[in-house]
Design a protein around this motif. Structure first.
Motif, PDB file in Angstrom:
ATOM      1  N   ASP A   1     -35.421 -52.882  27.073  1.00 47.74           N
ATOM      2  CA  ASP A   1     -35.708 -52.913  25.645  1.00 47.74           C
ATOM      3  C   ASP A   1     -37.214 -52.946  25.378  1.00 47.74           C
ATOM      4  O   ASP A   1     -37.707 -52.303  24.454  1.00 47.74           O
ATOM      5  CB  ASP A   1     -35.038 -54.124  24.995  1.00 47.74           C
ATOM      6  N   ALA A   2     -37.905 -53.688  26.212  1.00 46.28           N
ATOM      7  CA  ALA A   2     -39.351 -53.735  26.041  1.00 46.28           C
ATOM      8  C   ALA A   2     -39.945 -52.351  26.274  1.00 46.28           C
ATOM      9  O   ALA A   2     -40.756 -51.860  25.484  1.00 46.28           O
ATOM     10  CB  ALA A   2     -39.960 -54.747  27.014  1.00 46.28           C
ATOM     11  N   ALA A   3     -39.519 -51.693  27.338  1.00 45.24           N
ATOM     12  CA  ALA A   3     -40.041 -50.364  27.649  1.00 45.24           C
ATOM     13  C   ALA A   3     -39.706 -49.382  26.532  1.00 45.24           C
ATOM     14  O   ALA A   3     -40.512 -48.526  26.166  1.00 45.24           O
ATOM     15  CB  ALA A   3     -39.481 -49.884  28.983  1.00 45.24           C
ATOM     16  N   ARG A   4     -38.498 -49.499  26.010  1.00 43.24           N
ATOM     17  CA  ARG A   4     -38.111 -48.609  24.917  1.00 43.24           C
ATOM     18  C   ARG A   4     -39.008 -48.796  23.699  1.00 43.24           C
ATOM     19  O   ARG A   4     -39.485 -47.828  23.110  1.00 43.24           O
ATOM     20  CB  ARG A   4     -36.668 -48.898  24.497  1.00 43.24           C
TER      21      ARG A   4
ATOM     22  N   VAL B   1     -44.015 -44.707  35.179  1.00 40.18           N
ATOM     23  CA  VAL B   1     -43.821 -46.079  35.610  1.00 40.18           C
ATOM     24  C   VAL B   1     -42.614 -46.709  34.916  1.00 40.18           C
ATOM     25  O   VAL B   1     -41.895 -47.519  35.486  1.00 40.18           O
ATOM     26  CB  VAL B   1     -45.108 -46.895  35.324  1.00 40.18           C
ATOM     27  N   ALA B   2     -42.391 -46.280  33.677  1.00 39.68           N
ATOM     28  CA  ALA B   2     -41.342 -46.933  32.886  1.00 39.68           C
ATOM     29  C   ALA B   2     -39.951 -46.371  33.136  1.00 39.68           C
ATOM     30  O   ALA B   2     -38.956 -46.941  32.685  1.00 39.68           O
ATOM     31  CB  ALA B   2     -41.694 -46.830  31.398  1.00 39.68           C
ATOM     32  N   LYS B   3     -39.899 -45.263  33.843  1.00 38.59           N
ATOM     33  CA  LYS B   3     -38.606 -44.596  33.979  1.00 38.59           C
ATOM     34  C   LYS B   3     -37.475 -45.495  34.474  1.00 38.59           C
ATOM     35  O   LYS B   3     -36.407 -45.527  33.859  1.00 38.59           O
ATOM     36  CB  LYS B   3     -38.741 -43.354  34.860  1.00 38.59           C
ATOM     37  N   PRO B   4     -37.678 -46.187  35.593  1.00 39.69           N
ATOM     38  CA  PRO B   4     -36.574 -47.029  36.076  1.00 39.69           C
ATOM     39  C   PRO B   4     -36.170 -48.100  35.059  1.00 39.69           C
ATOM     40  O   PRO B   4     -34.987 -48.386  34.904  1.00 39.69           O
ATOM     41  CB  PRO B   4     -37.156 -47.687  37.334  1.00 39.69           C
ATOM     42  N   ARG B   5     -37.157 -48.613  34.372  1.00 40.23           N
ATOM     43  CA  ARG B   5     -36.852 -49.640  33.382  1.00 40.23           C
ATOM     44  C   ARG B   5     -36.072 -49.036  32.227  1.00 40.23           C
ATOM     45  O   ARG B   5     -35.123 -49.624  31.718  1.00 40.23           O
ATOM     46  CB  ARG B   5     -38.152 -50.253  32.855  1.00 40.23           C
ATOM     47  N   LEU B   6     -36.481 -47.844  31.829  1.00 40.80           N
ATOM     48  CA  LEU B   6     -35.792 -47.201  30.706  1.00 40.80           C
ATOM     49  C   LEU B   6     -34.353 -46.873  31.061  1.00 40.80           C
ATOM     50  O   LEU B   6     -33.474 -46.829  30.201  1.00 40.80           O
ATOM     51  CB  LEU B   6     -36.535 -45.927  30.295  1.00 40.80           C
TER      52      LEU B   6
END
Length: 905
Positions: free
Chosen positions: A688-691, A673-678
């Motif tokens: 930054d939050a996802a990281r 789920v976080a891939k695009p955000r990362l």
RNA sequence: GGGCGCUUAGCUCAGCUGGUCCAGAGCACCUGUCUUACACACAGGGGGUCGGGGGUUCGAAUCCCUCAGCGCCCACCA
């Protein structure tokens, strides 16, 4: 820093160097001067000559799991290592080597033989400890002890003298278990009964010439005779009486009468003894005091002499008639039976299965033998040990072993501790050999003169002590006892003992007795008993069967983490586990695969987090999105649950829960789920939050998995970006704890709906055979405003994970398509016009309607049940009503769709 | 002769104090997919009357009884 990582984890490249580094950093060292709360495990000392086997693999993995967990919790963790001299076992090994050279230990003599054993032990003694390193055991190696070390030998001696002075060690003349091959006495525990198919021989003993008894059967020559039964007919050569029950009316007239003992020319008396069971056989028992413990006791009671007819090697000696001298006991058996037959004195022979004791070291049939041995009086030691288990000062896991333990202690018999061996602790007893003095001297220091007569003509007892006589002191002798050392004060009592249940009596129970006697406290609080490692056919792994698995081969092919993962998640306490030695891939492949998965998660993190310094969660608190809050909440719960499982010694559950968090939640969902955000596709703040969350979640997962898989988790953890001041090693990082602030039931429930939606769409796609690349539209209805917001926020995830093209909230289920209802009641419709086979869909719908009709009927029946409605809690009944409503609604909807499908054509 | 444990998907096993983790996991099997962390992977799926029988209960894989099979421990019945 960020060196490129291979897509496949290679444990061989990692484990060795990592282990050496841990050791160099001193992470395994325990400091008695530390302020931290101690946590101590002593290793069950492996036999010096034993190679590592799978049982060790399991046992030591368990210990390492516990010790690493506690160390991470901040305890001063001591895992005390060492080896056991293993008297008989080691002596046997060396004797076998000598035999290969055509020699016996007697050819060498005592001193030269001992030198030979020490030389052998010097070569092989440390091997198993190195092998333990290979599976990652974090013992404090600088404290390695050996049961024959001077310090531990001093403890043995101190204990012997103390017990002797207290009257708890004595020399006794009685029947003991004797191994005719090892040529030594054994304790009761060392004689292992094995079901054996044998025979029960009924022998006729004619009455002596001057005696008569009207009731008895008679031989052809007119002599009356008694019949006795025995499984070991050869012992009749040493018979000195026949016993009957005092009240057995058949024999009351025979008390004191003599019978002819065939083959020997001797006559022996008939004696009454209440031990005899009149119901068994003929009610008459042959008495061989020198070769049977019961017979010995009956003989003592009745003043009957003992006649020893066997040599130590179990060969018939000169006390027997000439014809049988020099025969091995089994050959003698054959010939005695034959002689009886020829004399017409063999009444009958029956098949008979019974338990025959065998030597636990060489499997030779043990011979009961009358001899002088040293014993420990156990009753006084057993009482406190029993109390300790009953009042919970010692707890067993699994609990059921408490009863086994208690039963053994309640029926304990004195412990024969002298062994006619050379390898071991020499018994600290001297006998004065001077004329007219027979002083027995038991002292802490070797005596030069007899304290009674002053003579220097002393002779030390030639025997050594049972190997377990040093093992039972292990929890405190390794810490410096009898001296008062900082180690003893800090680390005694130990906390947990991990062992196979096969040595519950040999070792564990005796340690508890010794601890209470000499330290005034139990040696450990918890006893965790592992199961036995078997093969896939349920057989114990053994060298002779060739069904063993060499842990080092497993480490080499699959990695230590794979080995540990397999054995730790495979079995609960006390549960045997079966591993297929013919297919190591089946057994250890999954563990290796999982390690590889962890490795790749680490690679992924490295690629996305890069070299950047770790962003603390606090700094992104305001930018957290639903999946972030979800995974953090799940992490907190996982930490809590893993910890609780460990505390309750549910080690497999602990391992599997950590696994589940890492794979099922972090890797399968959060990462995806976080891939695009990362990648930064949704803005810097989101990235930054996802990281920060990814780093935190992965960090937590590595820590939770570390006790199970120390190498791969450390390798990954060290590569994670870290804040200044963070430790170098996961070994000294803190164990994850619950973070109540992270726990967010609402976020969990909300994300669960997003997950459910994705799964539903994937389901539909797979079921209808929608092309993998083809995107589908999605309609959702009956959603709460919150869910609608969540779904809108999760559009990207829906697109990537479920290949959804557009999301509409109109819910109009028109035309060809598939629908489903989520737990929240949200109605999902995936239009599939043009993407699927309509006939197939129609059939499927029809089946589904039928299935629902069945459910509706069943539920209705349940609700019609008067007793259910009136007796079950209201909420349960309500739940059933809701279910019925749901089924009905769903059925109607599908029926409608079926109709719509027809119209759509 | 006592005591204990086990019998859940083809295999190895989880299912703690009876009712949303109640039928699960891993492997194997079937169907898709090389979706730039991982094919040692991902997505989906089929499969079990929870050893047989009886009982308690509104409700049992889960408690009780019984039978069967397997295994272990203890025991001086020659």
């Amino acid at each position: 820093m960020a060196e490129p990582l291979a897509p496949q984890y290679n444990p061989r490249e990692t484990e060795g160097t990592l282990y050496r580094w841990w050791e160099e950093q001193g992470y395994f060292r325990a400091d008695p001067g530390s302020e931290r709360e101690p946590y101590t495990i002593v290793i069950p000392p492996p036999n010096v000559t034993a190679p590592l086997h799978m049982g060790h693999g399991l046992n030591n993995s368990v210990q390492d799991m516990l010790i690493r967990w506690r160390r991470m919790q901040g305890r001063e963790a001591l895992w005390q290592p060492g080896t056991d001299h293993a008297g008989i076992a080691t002596q046997n090994v060396v004797e076998r080597i000598l035999a290969g050279e055509g020699k016996t230990r007697y050819d060498l003599g005592r001193e030269a033989f001992m030198a030979r054993v020490w030389e052998f032990v010097g070569q092989t003694g440390g091997t198993i400890l190195d092998q333990l390193r290979a599976i990652g055991c974090s013992c404090d190696w600088e404290r390695t002890r050996f049961t024959l070390d001077p310090g531990l030998s001093r403890a043995v001696r101190e204990v012997f003298v103390r017990l002797y002075e207290k009257g708890l060690i004595y020399r006794g003349h009685r029947i003991i278990h004797w191994c005719p091959r090892c040529l030594t006495a054994l304790s009761d525990e060392e004689a292992e009964p094995e079901e054996t198919h044998g025979r029960l021989y009924h022998l006729r003993y004619p009455l002596a010439a001057d005696a008569d008894a009207p009731g008895l059967p008679r031989l052809p020559d007119g002599r009356p005779y008694l019949v006795v039964a025995t499984t070991r007919p050869e012992t009749m050569l040493g018979d000195t009486a026949v016993a009957v029950h005092p009240e057995d009316e058949r024999y009351t007239g025979l008390h004191g009468v003599r019978v002819d003992l065939p083959l020997t020319g001797r006559t022996v008396p008939v004696v009454p003894d209440a031990f005899v069971d009149p119901e068994f056989g003929t009610g008459a028992v042959k008495i061989t005091p020198a070769h049977d413990p019961n017979d010995f006791e009956m003989a003592e009671r009745n003043g009957i002499p003992a006649l020893d007819i066997l040599t130590p090697e179990a060969i018939v000696n000169d006390n027997a008639p000439e014809a049988f001298r020099g025969l091995d006991r089994f050959e003698a058996r054959r010939q005695v039976v034959q002689a009886f037959q020829e004399l017409g004195l063999l009444e009958k022979v029956e098949e008979h299965t019974h338990a025959v004791p065998h030597c636990y070291r060489c499997d030779t049939v043990v011979e009961p033998r009358l001899s002088d041995q040293w014993f420990v009086k156990m009753k006084p030691l057993a009482e406190p040990a029993l109390a300790a288990a009953r009042d919970g000062r010692v707890r067993f896991t699994p609990e059921r072993f408490t009863r086994t333990y208690e039963h053994w202690l309640e029926n304990i018999r004195d412990w024969c501790i002298s062994r006619q061996l050379w390898w071991g602790h020499r018994i600290p007893v001297w006998y004065c050999r001077s004329e007219g003095c027979s002083e027995t001297i038991v002292v802490r220091e070797d005596p030069a003169h007899c304290p009674r007569c002053g003579s220097g003509h002393l002779e030390q007892d030639p025997d050594v002590l049972d190997t377990w006589f040093s093992s039972w002191l292990w929890p405190f002798s390794t810490l410096g006892w009898p001296d008062d050392t900082p180690e003893l004060r800090k680390f005694y009592p130990n906390d947990t003992l991990v062992s196979g249940h096969d040595i519950l009596f040999f070792w564990i129970a005796r340690m508890i007795m010794a601890g209470l006697e000499f330290m005034g406290d139990v040696p450990f609080r918890d006893v965790y008993l592992t199961g036995i490692v078997r093969d896939h056919l349920g057989r114990k792994m053994s060298k002779s069967l060739g069904n063993g698995i060499d842990p080092l081969v497993v480490v080499d092919r699959f990695g230590a983490d794979a080995l540990r993962y397999t054995v730790l998640t495979n079995a609960g306490a006390g549960t045997d586990q079966g591993l297929n030695y013919e297919d190591l891939e089946e057994a250890f492949g999954p563990g290796r695969n999982f390690a590889n998965k962890v490795w790749n998660a680490g690679r992924f993190a490295l690629m996305t987090l890069g070299d950047a310094e770790r962003v603390p969660l606090e700094r992104v608190a305001d930018a957290l999105e639903l999946p972030d809050r979800w995974i953090l909440s799940r992490l907190s719960r996982a930490a809590d649950e893993v910890t609780q499982a460990l505390e309750r010694f549910r080690l497999n559950e602990a391992g599997l829960r950590a696994y589940e968090f890492f794979r099922g939640e972090l890797a399968d969902w959060y990462l995806e789920v976080a891939k695009p955000r990362l990648r930064g596709e949704l803005g810097d703040a989101s990235r930054d939050a996802a990281r920060a969350v990814l780093a935190a979640a992965l960090d937590g997962a590595m820590r939770l998995l570390h006790p199970v898989m120390p190498f791969i988790t450390e390798a990954v953890w060290q590569r994670l970006p870290r804040a200044a001041g963070d430790p170098e090693s996961i070994m000294v990082a803190a164990w994850p704890e619950r973070v109540p602030g992270w726990e967010d039931a609402a976020a969990e429930a909300r994300f669960a709906e997003v997950q459910a939606l994705i799964v539903v769409v994937r389901n539909i796609r797979a079921e209808y055979g929608v092309q993998p690349g083809r995107r589908v539209p999605l309609r959702v209805a009956s959603v709460s405003p919150e869910l609608r917001a969540d779904l809108e926020a999760s559009l990207r995830a829906l697109r990537d994970l479920a290949r959804v093209e557009e999301l509409a909230f109109d819910g109009a289920a028109e035309g060809v398509g598939a629908s489903a209802v989520l737990r929240s009641g949200a109605e999902v419709f995936v239009p599939l016009a043009g993407a699927i086979d309509v006939d197939r869909e129609r059939t499927r719908l029809r089946d589904e309607v039928t299935r629902l009709e069945g459910l509706v009927a069943a539920t209705e029946r349940k609700l019609d049940n008067e007793s259910f409605v009136s007796r079950a809690p209201a909420e349960v009944v309500q739940k059933e009503r809701d279910k019925l409503a749901g089924y009905t609604e769903q059925r109607d909807k599908l029926a409608g769709k079926l109709a719509a499908l027809g119209r759509a054509e």
